[in-house]
Write an enzyme that holds these catalytic residues in place. Structure first.
Site: not given
Ligand code: IVH
Length: 673
Positions: A33-34, A36-37, A83, A113, A115, A117, A136, A171, A221, A287, A311, A403, A406, A421, A426
């Site tokens: 890191d150093a 790189y900095d 989706l 893939e 999903k 969050d 979005r 995402e 990602y 997909k 899900k 506390c 103690c 405390c 303690c």
């Molecule tokens: S594909 C046509 N791939 O999950 C929509 N979505 O309802 C295609 N998400 O709104 C989305 N990881 O925010 C896709 N590998 C992934 C994902 C992903 C997370 C989220 C995305 C989307 C919701 C799906």
């Protein structure tokens, strides 16, 4: 004509960009890191001297935008829809049946893939430069967050693509580590906490001041590549590979699967493993891989027929808050802990949950007897997120003024939410400090768990972290450990093992020791930065606040906390005793790769090796001159694969790359020594 200076600036930009990609996208840095900095500072200095060679895409220009009044709305090039969900196996199989019916007897494959969050984001590139980033929103129209997106290091500002204009969708996530750190800081500052990493990612991306987004570690990602509104290659898998080649971060946990059985199996594997990931996922996205088949499957009014989101079960449950206990942490902070009627949450029985601080209790309007919603997410401690019912006769809770361990006075410092405390002796604080010191990622003293520490403290053998280094096997062996069902003696064998572990901890590098000291706001990463810049414990102890703040990532709060720590006589005494015990008080910046039998070879590790941990295998390879990277490409020389190796192994086979198991690795290391 380019002058020498201009050539140098352009080359330096390319170099910094390359290291940014290695660090933030591939997770495989080549330099410290150093270093790189230092490159970054040199580039910034040259750019200041030569404004005539400015480039808006320079890596120095990630954070530059001024705070704005509000966000501008932008229309998406093509709708950003979501989706359809499958909530169980039956619904996943229903989806697959519809796919099969529409495709007739044709063969097809799914790309699966994770999903992630977070929140989805569309990035538009024009002539290779990031031109626009839009959230979005309602799917048709989102907010222009370009300045903020530029601060996310895994978002390339420039990329070499063969298309003059294209779009990348993916995402934005906040990894667990950053989420926890952010909430800790917010708790300390008395700000409301984020409920989960998705909310904090959204909150961080949508702040009006881009420097705030930049300070909160977000990651991007990529999962869609669009040229003129559609995928430019004939399969989704190929698009993901192309995105990777263009320098985007593509989640490595993906697979091409032959049918619904394999798909359901893959979903189950990730459901079981999700807690081990450094970011939150809430399911799996599948997909249909071939674009031409996607086209034929088409869309319903709301969703594509060629994709589904499987899900995972929610990790929430309702239960009764039976009591609130107070825990005293290593900094003395009193944390209220909810004692719950035991309840299963996502496969784990939960009976305790954190309540963070008294303001959180007030915010939730929580009292003993209430029916509450508990959530367990990722590897974080379960928490109470809401109150479902407030029965009559519920008992309000007030924080103690003493506390509970103690009996010392408890103080709430100005501007802080936590009551503390202040008694540095303690026993509760000492216990937590020792457990922190011994924990994984700090001094790694395997076997020194809660029950042993409790016993040692009860016998008066542990009054300070430094006492660990004066323990003897004779003192350890007779310890009586209370288990859930019975009490047993530690015994000579285990005692000898712990003694060996304590001894080995003397050789842990200095940053580990620095984070083990328990200085407020100095975690693992800050400790590394401090050690790399200052080189020794003495330099750290003597550094002025100005010297400390000259170090990247060290702000006034951290500097002040370090000064305060070393200003306390008993902390100085502790440090001197640790010096006397032979711990590492100096630090060499990580050496450039050593020359050795593996010089010039690039390794990728995948799966679980039978005896070596990943860090150990990496250290051995590097000591022999090899380089370890995170993903398999044509540049990979060897893939070392263990149990449950996944897509990296498939990729290695596909590219005809040499594959070793742990034995083969150990053999080469031995024969080459
Ligand atoms: S594909 C046509 N791939 O999950 C929509 N979505 O309802 C295609 N998400 O709104 C989305 N990881 O925010 C896709 N590998 C992934 C994902 C992903 C997370 C989220 C995305 C989307 C919701 C799906």
């Amino acid at each position: 004509m380019a002058t020498g200076r201009q050539t140098e600036i352009v080359a330096l930009r390319a170099e910094v960009r390359r290291h940014e990609h290695l660090y933030y996208v591939l997770d495989a840095p080549e330099i410290s890191d150093a270093d790189y900095d230092a490159l970054m500072r040199r580039l910034a200095a040259l750019e200041r001297e030569h404004p005539e060679y400015a480039d808006p895409d320079s890596p120095t220009r990630r954070v530059g935008g001024a705070p704005r009044e509000g966000f501008v709305k932008r229309r998406h090039s093509t709708a950003m829809l979501s989706l359809d969900n499958a909530l169980n196996e039956g619904e996943l199989r229903d989806f697959d049946r519809r796919v099969r019916e529409l495709l007739g007897s044709e063969e097809y494959a799914y790309t699966a893939e994770l999903k992630l969050d977070g929140l989805s984001l569309a990035l538009r590139y024009e002539s290779g430069s990031l031109a626009l980033a839009v959230t979005r929103g309602d799917g048709l129209e989102g907010e222009d967050v370009t300045e903020n997106a530029r601060t996310i290091r895994s978002v390339p500002l420039r990329t070499e693509a063969r298309w003059p204009s294209f779009e990348v969708r993916g995402e934005v996530v906040m990894p667990w580590a950053a989420f926890r750190k952010l909430n800790e800081e917010r708790a300390a500052a008395g700000l409301p906490l984020y409920a989960n990493p998705r909310n904090s990612a959204a909150g961080s991306l949508r702040v009006l001041d881009p420097s705030i987004t930049g300070a909160r570690t977000l990651d991007f990602y990529a999962y869609f590549l669009l040229v003129d509104g559609r995928a430019p290659l004939d399969s989704h898998w190929a698009c993901l590979e192309e995105l990777q080649k263009l320098g985007f971060k593509v989640n490595p946990n993906k697979a091409r699967l032959g049918g619904v059985d394999e798909l359901y199996n893959w979903c189950g594997q990730w459901d079981a493993q999700r807690d081990a990931l450094p970011y939150e996922i809430d399911g799996v996205v599948a997909k249909v891989d071939r674009l031409e088949q996607q086209d034929r499957l088409g869309w319903t009014a709301k969703f594509p027929r060629w994709a589904i989101a499987y899900k995972f079960a929610a990790r929430q449950a309702e239960t009764v808050l039976e009591d609130i206990h107070i825990q005293v942490g290593r900094t003395g902070a009193l944390t209220p802990v909810a004692k719950l009627r035991p309840v299963a949450v996502g496969g784990v029985t939960v009976s305790n949950a954190t309540l963070h601080n008294e303001e959180e209790i007030a915010r939730l309007d929580l009292a003993i007897g209430d029916t509450v919603v508990v959530e367990r997410s990722g590897d974080v401690i379960p928490k109470v997120v809401a109150v479902k019912a407030r029965p009559e006769g519920r008992r309000p809770f007030t924080m103690p003024v003493e506390c509970p361990v103690c009996g010392s006075e408890v103080v709430r410092a100005e501007g802080e939410v936590a009551r503390r405390c202040l008694n540095t002796n303690c026993p509760a604080r000492l216990r937590e400090s020792i457990l922190h010191f011994a924990s994984r990622g700090v001094m790694d003293i395997d076997g020194l768990g809660e029950s042993i520490v409790d016993e040692l403290m009860a016998r008066g053998l542990l009054r300070s972290v430094a006492d660990l280094y004066q323990l003897t096997a004779e003192q350890l062996a007779p310890l009586e450990l209370k288990g859930e069902k019975n009490t047993r003696k530690l015994g000579e064998k285990s005692a000898a093992k712990i003694m060996a572990e304590i001894d080995a901890s003397r050789r842990r590098p200095m940053p580990r020791l620095v984070s083990g000291l328990g200085i407020a706001f100095v975690g693992e990463r800050t400790a590394v930065v401090l050690a790399e810049h200052l080189g020794s414990m003495d330099a750290l102890m003597q550094a002025s606040p100005e010297r400390l703040q000259a170090i990247p990532e060290v702000g006034p709060k951290v500097a002040e906390s370090i000064r305060r720590f070393f200003g306390e006589p008993h902390n100085l005494e502790l440090v001197e005793r640790l010096r006397g015990a032979g711990l590492q008080f100096s630090h060499d910046a990580p050496a450039r790769p050593a020359a050795g039998p593996f010089t010039g070879m690039t390794f990728v590790l995948t799966g679980t090796l039978p005896t070596l941990t990943r860090d150990e295998a990496k250290a051995k390879i590097e000591a022999a001159g090899g380089k370890v990277t995170g993903s398999v490409s044509r540049k990979t020389t060897v893939v070392v694969a263990g149990e449950e190796a996944g897509s990296k192994l498939d990729k290695a086979r596909e590219l005809n790359i040499e594959i070793w198991d742990e034995d083969a690795l150990s053999e080469r290391l031995l024969t080459q020594e």
